[in-house]
Design a protein around this motif. Structure first.
Motif, PDB file in Angstrom:
ATOM      1  N   ASP A 143       0.836  -1.204   0.000  1.00  0.00           N
ATOM      2  CA  ASP A 143       0.000   0.000   0.000  1.00  0.00           C
ATOM      3  C   ASP A 143       0.869   1.251   0.000  1.00  0.00           C
ATOM      4  N   LEU A 144       1.890   1.272   0.848  1.00  0.00           N
ATOM      5  CA  LEU A 144       2.797   2.420   0.898  1.00  0.00           C
ATOM      6  C   LEU A 144       3.493   2.610  -0.452  1.00  0.00           C
ATOM      7  N   ALA A 145       4.047   1.516  -0.981  1.00  0.00           N
ATOM      8  CA  ALA A 145       4.819   1.603  -2.220  1.00  0.00           C
ATOM      9  C   ALA A 145       3.945   2.084  -3.384  1.00  0.00           C
ATOM     10  N   GLU A 146       2.766   1.478  -3.545  1.00  0.00           N
ATOM     11  CA  GLU A 146       1.958   1.771  -4.731  1.00  0.00           C
ATOM     12  C   GLU A 146       1.161   3.066  -4.598  1.00  0.00           C
ATOM     13  N   ASN A 147       0.533   3.283  -3.445  1.00  0.00           N
ATOM     14  CA  ASN A 147      -0.398   4.401  -3.317  1.00  0.00           C
ATOM     15  C   ASN A 147       0.241   5.689  -2.809  1.00  0.00           C
ATOM     16  N   TYR A 148       1.442   5.603  -2.266  1.00  0.00           N
ATOM     17  CA  TYR A 148       2.122   6.801  -1.780  1.00  0.00           C
ATOM     18  C   TYR A 148       3.403   7.087  -2.581  1.00  0.00           C
ATOM     19  N   LEU A 149       4.202   6.042  -2.811  1.00  0.00           N
ATOM     20  CA  LEU A 149       5.472   6.229  -3.512  1.00  0.00           C
ATOM     21  C   LEU A 149       5.356   6.036  -5.021  1.00  0.00           C
ATOM     22  N   ALA A 150       4.181   5.641  -5.487  1.00  0.00           N
ATOM     23  CA  ALA A 150       3.931   5.405  -6.919  1.00  0.00           C
ATOM     24  C   ALA A 150       4.873   4.357  -7.506  1.00  0.00           C
ATOM     25  N   MET A 151       5.194   3.334  -6.705  1.00  0.00           N
ATOM     26  CA  MET A 151       6.080   2.248  -7.129  1.00  0.00           C
ATOM     27  C   MET A 151       5.277   0.948  -7.225  1.00  0.00           C
ATOM     28  N   PRO A 152       4.961   0.483  -8.425  1.00  0.00           N
ATOM     29  CA  PRO A 152       4.234  -0.791  -8.554  1.00  0.00           C
ATOM     30  C   PRO A 152       5.080  -1.955  -8.048  1.00  0.00           C
ATOM     31  N   VAL A 153       4.439  -2.927  -7.441  1.00  0.00           N
ATOM     32  CA  VAL A 153       5.175  -4.025  -6.802  1.00  0.00           C
ATOM     33  C   VAL A 153       4.695  -5.378  -7.316  1.00  0.00           C
ATOM     34  N   ILE A 154       5.576  -6.371  -7.152  1.00  0.00           N
ATOM     35  CA  ILE A 154       5.195  -7.775  -7.311  1.00  0.00           C
ATOM     36  C   ILE A 154       5.252  -8.377  -5.920  1.00  0.00           C
ATOM     37  N   LYS A 155       4.114  -8.882  -5.442  1.00  0.00           N
ATOM     38  CA  LYS A 155       4.042  -9.476  -4.101  1.00  0.00           C
ATOM     39  C   LYS A 155       4.229 -10.981  -4.211  1.00  0.00           C
ATOM     40  N   GLY A 156       5.026 -11.531  -3.306  1.00  0.00           N
ATOM     41  CA  GLY A 156       5.219 -12.969  -3.352  1.00  0.00           C
ATOM     42  C   GLY A 156       6.031 -13.497  -2.195  1.00  0.00           C
ATOM     43  N   LYS A 157       6.384 -14.768  -2.315  1.00  0.00           N
ATOM     44  CA  LYS A 157       7.129 -15.478  -1.281  1.00  0.00           C
ATOM     45  C   LYS A 157       8.521 -15.794  -1.810  1.00  0.00           C
ATOM     46  N   LYS A 158       9.517 -15.647  -0.962  1.00  0.00           N
ATOM     47  CA  LYS A 158      10.884 -15.974  -1.354  1.00  0.00           C
ATOM     48  C   LYS A 158      11.064 -17.495  -1.416  1.00  0.00           C
ATOM     49  N   THR A 159      11.962 -17.939  -2.285  1.00  0.00           N
ATOM     50  CA  THR A 159      12.336 -19.356  -2.298  1.00  0.00           C
ATOM     51  C   THR A 159      13.131 -19.657  -1.020  1.00  0.00           C
ATOM     52  N   ASP A 160      13.314 -20.925  -0.727  1.00  0.00           N
ATOM     53  CA  ASP A 160      14.076 -21.297   0.470  1.00  0.00           C
ATOM     54  C   ASP A 160      15.494 -20.739   0.423  1.00  0.00           C
ATOM     55  N   LYS A 161      16.073 -20.679  -0.764  1.00  0.00           N
ATOM     56  CA  LYS A 161      17.431 -20.157  -0.900  1.00  0.00           C
ATOM     57  C   LYS A 161      17.498 -18.666  -0.564  1.00  0.00           C
ATOM     58  N   GLU A 162      16.467 -17.911  -0.944  1.00  0.00           N
ATOM     59  CA  GLU A 162      16.492 -16.454  -0.806  1.00  0.00           C
ATOM     60  C   GLU A 162      15.828 -15.954   0.477  1.00  0.00           C
ATOM     61  N   LYS A 163      15.156 -16.841   1.225  1.00  0.00           N
ATOM     62  CA  LYS A 163      14.472 -16.366   2.432  1.00  0.00           C
ATOM     63  C   LYS A 163      15.485 -16.047   3.538  1.00  0.00           C
ATOM     64  N   PHE A 164      15.019 -15.325   4.543  1.00  0.00           N
ATOM     65  CA  PHE A 164      15.856 -14.939   5.678  1.00  0.00           C
ATOM     66  C   PHE A 164      16.361 -16.186   6.390  1.00  0.00           C
TER      67      PHE A 164
END
Length: 304
Positions: free
Chosen positions: A14-35
């Protein structure tokens, strides 16, 4: 806790798209890329204007792994010691860099009106002529009273210098007012995002400025969205993936879920998995890396 983790990602989006005008791709990280140590990491991924990816906010679900490791407990309803389930979220200062890299141009910053410290700057033209500064001051007070974050530059610098200065600072809307404008009952409004100028009636100042600020906000989002859409390509082979990397952009490709194939994408194609999008698409049935049955569609890209 998983639900809260996903809800925080929606706050980021919401912050990125509606305030910063930055369209996003929402998703889940792979096991390799997760924290490291997390059970799941959720992310919003944004495309910068050079077609590279920026991980713009992550939300992690830890389960009780860390609380068990550090022996963190609480008394539950039955007064027994239990291990809490943890989440971790935070939007770092990288989002400021993302804002600059998404919208900035060769003239400097371009700031969305929703978050710009100064939304409108008023610049008197031929300020030495009678009545010009008074009229500029009148416009300033009217906009300020309307709740606009407005500034009046009545310094001795030339109008041209001021135009360049506020372009560099990314002020969304510039108002120019001079003797001829006053005589005609008009002012000139210049948009930072497109450079378009419009002659507007002084009597309609508040309404016109509100309309133009909305138009700048929408225009900035639409431009960034077009950049993302037009430079995201579905691929069904490694050759196609290499071609995308050469010209720049995101890759949408099926994946079997194996780490070996993910590593091959990084080593041979030069991209990392950005996320497994919540909005899945079917681009074939098999993983182009190994030919096995695919489990997910993944977005890949060169990242900062």
């Amino acid at each position: 806790a998983v639900e809260e983790t996903e809800q925080m990602l929606e706050v980021y989006a919401d912050l990125a798209e509606n305030y910063l005008a930055m369209p996003v791709i929402k998703g889940k990280k792979t096991d390799k890329e997760k924290f490291a140590g997390a059970e799941a990491t959720y992310t919003i991924e944004c495309m910068m204007h050079d077609k590279k990816a920026l991980q713009s906010g992550t939300s992690h679900y830890f389960g009780d792994g860390f609380t068990r490791a550090f022996d963190i407990t609480f008394s539950d309803k039955e007064n027994k010691l239990s291990y809490p389930f943890q989440t971790s979220w935070g939007l770092s200062t990288r989002i400021i860099g993302g804002l600059i890299m998404t919208h900035g141009d060769n003239n400097g910053l371009v700031l969305p009106p929703m978050i710009a410290p100064t939304q409108v700057v008023i610049i008197p033209v031929a300020a030495h002529k009678p009545g010009v500064l008074d009229k500029a001051g009148e416009l300033y007070l009217r906009l300020k009273n309307a709740g606009v974050r407005v500034s009046l530059d009545d310094s001795d610098q030339s109008p041209g210098w001021k135009f360049a200065e506020y372009e560099m600072k990314g002020v969304p809307l510039r108002i120019e007012i001079g003797p001829r404008d006053i005589e005609a009952g008009n002012f000139v409004a210049a948009r930072r995002d497109s450079g378009e100028k419009e002659i507007c009636a002084i009597t309609q100042l508040e309404d016109k400025v509100a309309q133009l600020l909305d138009a700048v906000q929408k225009g900035m989002y639409d431009k960034a969205k077009a950049n993302l859409t037009e430079n995201t390509f579905p691929v069904t082979s490694l050759e196609e993936a290499k071609a995308v990397v050469e010209k720049g952009g995101f890759i949408k490709m099926m994946w079997c879920g194996d780490l070996e194939c993910e590593m091959k994408m990084k080593d041979e194609i030069g991209v990392s998995s950005r996320c497994i999008p919540f909005q899945q698409e079917k681009i074939g049935d098999v993983c182009p890396v190994c030919g096995k049955k695919a489990k997910h569609m993944v977005v890949w890209g060169v990242a900062y």
